[in-house]
Design a protein around this motif. Structure first.
Motif, PDB file in Angstrom:
ATOM      1  N   VAL A 237       0.815  -1.597   0.031  1.00  0.00           N
ATOM      2  CA  VAL A 237      -0.116  -0.056   0.107  1.00  0.00           C
ATOM      3  C   VAL A 237       0.687   1.094  -0.027  1.00  0.00           C
ATOM      4  N   PHE A 238       1.280   1.988   1.401  1.00  0.00           N
ATOM      5  CA  PHE A 238       1.683   3.365   1.178  1.00  0.00           C
ATOM      6  C   PHE A 238       3.587   2.788   2.082  1.00  0.00           C
ATOM      7  N   ASP A 239       4.143   2.925   1.406  1.00  0.00           N
ATOM      8  CA  ASP A 239       6.038   2.301   2.283  1.00  0.00           C
ATOM      9  C   ASP A 239       5.954   3.246   3.249  1.00  0.00           C
ATOM     10  N   LEU A 240       7.267   3.324   4.004  1.00  0.00           N
ATOM     11  CA  LEU A 240       7.768   4.405   5.131  1.00  0.00           C
ATOM     12  C   LEU A 240       7.583   5.808   3.917  1.00  0.00           C
ATOM     13  N   ASN A 241       8.488   5.406   2.886  1.00  0.00           N
ATOM     14  CA  ASN A 241       8.494   6.522   2.916  1.00  0.00           C
ATOM     15  C   ASN A 241       7.212   7.704   1.961  1.00  0.00           C
ATOM     16  N   SER A 242       6.623   7.107   1.414  1.00  0.00           N
ATOM     17  CA  SER A 242       5.568   8.351   1.132  1.00  0.00           C
ATOM     18  C   SER A 242       4.657   8.251   2.857  1.00  0.00           C
ATOM     19  N   THR A 243       4.931   7.414   3.794  1.00  0.00           N
ATOM     20  CA  THR A 243       3.860   7.757   4.115  1.00  0.00           C
ATOM     21  C   THR A 243       3.886   8.917   5.099  1.00  0.00           C
ATOM     22  N   ARG A 244       6.189   9.001   5.243  1.00  0.00           N
ATOM     23  CA  ARG A 244       6.349  10.236   5.742  1.00  0.00           C
ATOM     24  C   ARG A 244       5.690  10.901   4.569  1.00  0.00           C
ATOM     25  N   ARG A 245       5.939  11.213   3.688  1.00  0.00           N
ATOM     26  CA  ARG A 245       5.517  12.813   2.651  1.00  0.00           C
ATOM     27  C   ARG A 245       4.537  13.097   3.162  1.00  0.00           C
ATOM     28  N   ILE A 246       3.160  12.164   3.195  1.00  0.00           N
ATOM     29  CA  ILE A 246       1.752  12.577   3.062  1.00  0.00           C
ATOM     30  C   ILE A 246       1.732  13.032   4.997  1.00  0.00           C
ATOM     31  N   LEU A 247       2.386  12.368   5.973  1.00  0.00           N
ATOM     32  CA  LEU A 247       2.001  12.788   6.955  1.00  0.00           C
ATOM     33  C   LEU A 247       2.913  14.509   6.896  1.00  0.00           C
ATOM     34  N   GLN A 248       3.518  14.292   7.008  1.00  0.00           N
ATOM     35  CA  GLN A 248       4.826  15.949   7.219  1.00  0.00           C
ATOM     36  C   GLN A 248       3.613  17.137   6.539  1.00  0.00           C
ATOM     37  N   ALA A 249       3.059  16.529   5.031  1.00  0.00           N
ATOM     38  CA  ALA A 249       2.279  18.008   4.177  1.00  0.00           C
ATOM     39  C   ALA A 249       1.282  17.821   4.926  1.00  0.00           C
ATOM     40  N   GLY A 250       0.059  17.129   5.902  1.00  0.00           N
ATOM     41  CA  GLY A 250      -0.758  17.327   6.552  1.00  0.00           C
ATOM     42  C   GLY A 250      -0.635  18.011   7.936  1.00  0.00           C
ATOM     43  N   LYS A 251       0.864  17.353   8.481  1.00  0.00           N
ATOM     44  CA  LYS A 251       0.920  17.834   9.396  1.00  0.00           C
ATOM     45  C   LYS A 251       1.427  20.151   9.146  1.00  0.00           C
ATOM     46  N   ASP A 252       2.146  20.090   8.443  1.00  0.00           N
ATOM     47  CA  ASP A 252       2.536  21.273   7.793  1.00  0.00           C
ATOM     48  C   ASP A 252       0.454  22.256   7.214  1.00  0.00           C
ATOM     49  N   LYS A 253       0.161  21.837   7.516  1.00  0.00           N
ATOM     50  CA  LYS A 253      -1.213  22.096   7.105  1.00  0.00           C
ATOM     51  C   LYS A 253      -2.210  22.147   8.383  1.00  0.00           C
ATOM     52  N   GLY A 254      -1.397  21.831   9.341  1.00  0.00           N
ATOM     53  CA  GLY A 254      -2.441  21.752  11.163  1.00  0.00           C
ATOM     54  C   GLY A 254      -3.035  20.995  10.952  1.00  0.00           C
ATOM     55  N   LEU A 255      -3.087  19.740  10.770  1.00  0.00           N
ATOM     56  CA  LEU A 255      -3.498  18.515  11.074  1.00  0.00           C
ATOM     57  C   LEU A 255      -2.644  17.827  12.005  1.00  0.00           C
ATOM     58  N   GLN A 256      -3.190  17.062  13.157  1.00  0.00           N
ATOM     59  CA  GLN A 256      -2.780  16.380  14.322  1.00  0.00           C
ATOM     60  C   GLN A 256      -2.788  15.182  13.464  1.00  0.00           C
TER      61      GLN A 256
END
Length: 412
Positions: A237-256
């Motif tokens: 599904v989503f590997d560790l690198n893709s997961t990190r990129r998406i989560l960090q992008a969400g965090k940068d927009k204020g999401l938990q």
């Protein structure tokens, strides 16, 4: 104390406060000493917040000159904090009852996923369903959860995968937040699966460059409100690198950050969650020892889902080891077409029997710790003055009956 109040819950056999000192969460030691009062009452103000909780005689004297819109005699009953379900997928169309037979015959989760079942089956039906139909189905599911004592629930999108359907699901969740008398923590889970015809990297790019900016725009316009971002970090599904990129992008927009990790294969998701200062990571059946240590140090909650391990015949999450090593353990139902359970009392029962948690630990995990996993323990998860007056009454003389009885108990 004179004045007008919304509700008096009077003379309960047991009043389970859970916390009394404004604790944000409870670790293993604190879970062994839940605050429980006998012959106690609770006062809820007109604003919906708790104004008093304590000995029934003291409350009666303190509020002798007050008027209440409603009084409930709780003699012989127990009052508990409303339960918090920290992980659900409740917006979808097209049930998967046919897949249950496949599982019973030995098919694994990924076996079904790879032949177009599982998430992709639900995605197809959810994409096709009108928005109002999705809302009506969602509403009925929330009402069932409320009847089983849930008063705050995390609700994910994730059966759209394309931007149009993800937004449709988030609008449905937002409508429920505004129209129904239940607390909702909204989660964008557009990375629930990789859309057909794309790679994980391409899907991540799409989410980062198009989905998240559009969600931010809709939030600024007041159309939706999203609290959390989720990714299914899993082999295939989503590997560790893709997961990190998406989560960090969400965090940068204020999401938990609150995501799926280490469920079917060891992915080092727990370590990633700690690195990114995630509020919580869910599943964790395949967590490493290093992941447990990292989550404990980072105060990242582990949302354990006993229904999933049960129905998929997975090994149970290491609840005892996590508790002993200082992890904040919370519980969720993982309600979805694959694990159809609306009842947090049943989740707690499974946690006790299969994960070897005590009843006190299970209750704390389904109240204050689940609220912490959603960033809501300042307002939910315990019966304390100033918190939201979300309460659950059971017609039993001891609170443990809520877990002991393996049924979807209805609240009062």
């Amino acid at each position: 104390m004179a004045g007008e109040y919304k509700l008096l819950l009077e003379g309960a056999k047991e009043l389970v406060l859970v916390c009394t000192q404004g604790e944000k969460y409870l670790l293993e030691a604190g879970m062994q000493h839940l605050a429980v009062l006998e012959n106690a009452s609770v006062v809820i103000g007109k604003d919906g917040y708790i104004k008093a909780a304590g000995d029934a005689k003291i409350i009666r004297n303190q509020f002798s000159g007050a008027s209440f819109e409603k009084t409930i005699d709780c003699s012989g009953k127990c009052i508990l904090p409303g339960l918090v379900d920290a992980h659900t997928h409740p917006v979808w169309a097209g049930d998967r009852v046919h897949e249950f037979s496949m599982k019973l015959a030995g098919a694994s989760y990924m076996d079904i996923h790879q032949v177009g079942g599982g998430i992709h089956f639900t995605v197809r039906h959810t994409q096709e369903a009108p928005e109002d139909e999705l809302f009506q189905r969602f509403k009925q599911r929330l009402l069932r959860m409320m009847r089983a004592g849930t008063t705050l629930v995390e609700c994910k999108s994730g059966y759209g995968l394309n931007l149009e359907t993800e937004i449709k699901m988030l609008r449905v969740i937002e409508r429920a937040r505004r129209e129904l008398d239940i607390g909702i923590s909204s989660t964008y889970c557009g990375a629930h699966s990789v859309p057909k015809g794309k790679t994980a990297t391409e899907a991540a790019d799409d989410i980062i460059n198009f989905h998240l900016p559009k969600l931010k725009e809709l939030e600024l316009n007041g159309e939706i409100h999203v609290d959390n971002i989720d990714v299914f970090c899993e082999k295939g599904v989503f590997d560790l690198n893709s997961t990190r990129r998406i989560l960090q992008a969400g965090k940068d927009k204020g999401l938990q950050i609150n995501f799926h990790g280490d469920e079917l294969h060891p992915m080092h998701s727990a370590e990633l969650g700690a690195e990114l200062e995630a509020k919580a990571v869910s599943h964790l059946e395949e967590i490493s020892n290093e992941g447990i240590t990292a989550m404990a140090r980072a105060k990242c909650a582990a949302v354990l889902l006993p229904t999933t391990a049960y129905i998929l015949r997975l090994k149970q999450p290491q609840a005892r080891k996590m508790l002993e090593e200082g992890v904040i353990v919370a519980l969720g139902s993982d309600f979805n077409p694959n694990a159809y359970c609306c009842s947090m009392p049943m989740v707690m029962h499974l946690a006790c029997v299969n994960m070897k948690m005590s009843m006190k630990e299970a209750l704390a995990a389904a109240t204050i710790n689940a609220a912490y996993a959603l960033g809501k323990s300042h307002s939910h998860g315990s019966i304390e003055i100033g918190k939201q007056g979300d309460l659950f009454i059971i017609n039993s003389p001891r609170w443990e009956h809520m877990i002991y009885q393996f049924v979807a108990i209805r609240g009062g």
